[in-house]
Design an enzyme around this catalytic site. Sequence first.
Site, short mmCIF file in Angstrom:
data_model
loop_
_atom_site.label_atom_id
_atom_site.label_comp_id
_atom_site.label_asym_id
_atom_site.label_seq_id
_atom_site.Cartn_x
_atom_site.Cartn_y
_atom_site.Cartn_z
CB THR A 20 -0.94 -0.03 1.23
OG1 THR A 20 -1.84 -1.11 1.05
CG2 THR A 20 -1.73 1.26 1.37
CB SER A 61 2.65 -8.09 0.89
OG SER A 61 1.66 -7.88 1.86
CB SER A 62 -2.33 -10.71 -0.87
OG SER A 62 -2.54 -9.82 -1.95
CB THR A 94 0.43 -4.11 6.14
OG1 THR A 94 -0.80 -4.00 5.40
CG2 THR A 94 1.08 -2.76 6.26
CG ASP A 95 -2.52 -7.76 2.89
OD1 ASP A 95 -2.80 -6.82 3.65
OD2 ASP A 95 -3.19 -8.04 1.88
N1 ASP Z 1 -2.80 -5.31 0.51
C1 ASP Z 1 -1.68 -4.47 0.85
C2 ASP Z 1 -0.39 -5.28 0.79
O1 ASP Z 1 -0.15 -6.07 1.66
C3 ASP Z 1 -1.88 -3.94 2.19
C4 ASP Z 1 -0.80 -3.03 2.67
O2 ASP Z 1 0.28 -2.91 2.14
O3 ASP Z 1 -1.05 -2.37 3.67
O4 ASP Z 1 0.35 -5.09 -0.11
#
Ligand code: ASP
Length: 352
Positions: A20, A61-62, A94-95
């Site tokens: 993100t 990051s998923s 963050t995922d």
């Molecule tokens: N879906 C995003 C990821 O993990 C969420 C994030 O970065 O906060 O890439």
Amino acid sequence: MQWTRDDRPRRITLISTGGTIASRWQGTGYAADASGDDVLATSALPEGVAVEVVDLFNVNSSRMTSARQLTLLRAVHAALADPGVDGVVVTHGTDTLEESAFFLDLHHSDPRPVVFTGAQRPLGTGDGDGPGNVYDALQVAASVRDLGVLVVFDGRVHAARGTVKTQTLAADAFADPSEQGLGKVGFGSVDIRRSPDRPTPLPLPVAGLTPPRVDLVMHHSDGDPLFLKTSVAAGAQGVVLVGTGAGNATPEIAAAVADAVSQGTLVALSTRVPAGPVAEIYTGGGAVDLVAGGAVPAGTLRAGQARMAVLATLLSDVTPDRRPALLHGLLNGPARPEPALTAAGSRFAGGS
Ligand code: ASP
């Protein structure tokens, strides 16, 4: 302990992987597409800190994979091969940040820090949290030593081990539900309250290895051994069983675990409860039987990080007979003194 810097200039390598913090609107939703320089440009730099950017990936990051995590591990080691580099910051979605950070921590033997950060709100939004998180991560990377791999987010400093994403959207996104955070960062200083518990770091995996399949299988009411057996049949060399309560399942699943272990599958036992350790209390398909069948209890590590420990064990050069012992050490960290007995004589204060 309070870490303050002397006047010596610091060199930090920032490795950008997407997330993100690098995401922009794509017409139907957000996705990572900004470069590391774009991410860095959103943030002020702490005084005396010079940053070199490495663009490694640009994914949410998923979509992280073991192959990418191995590439990231080698990129960090390559950056630290330069003795003039004082630390590394990794910007990451963050995922699955908790997985990559812990995988790197298991292999990190350098006193210089590796600091993961990211954002809950995308690049270029007025209320974004990315710029402050990058600033804080650089500040920590330029200040501390001998703490292993860290997660810096929303003014808090966490050890990689045990830290998980606890909020889907809120800015204070990370915590270790079973342990206190390490400290905080802000107003130009870094305060660290405790040292992280870390097992002896592993050597880097041999180059060119194809990462093995390692699956997560969660138990629930009505759960049966189908997914565990399917996973083994699909070629999984490792499985993390995510039990209920303190790490429980059913007699049928315990039999399937024993069978999988006898076929050479490395099985770890975690729990779907947010906090507290796996504990051998219950038989009849509980952790007592699962561990007797060869599952290795994951202590207080949750599923994603337990999976990283299984992966690291399978990528290490220990012989298969020594894998359970190595995995036990990676999952549980250095031995701690036994907890005091409760009045009832049980070592465990809670129920399942
Ligand atoms: N879906 C995003 C990821 O993990 C969420 C994030 O970065 O906060 O890439």
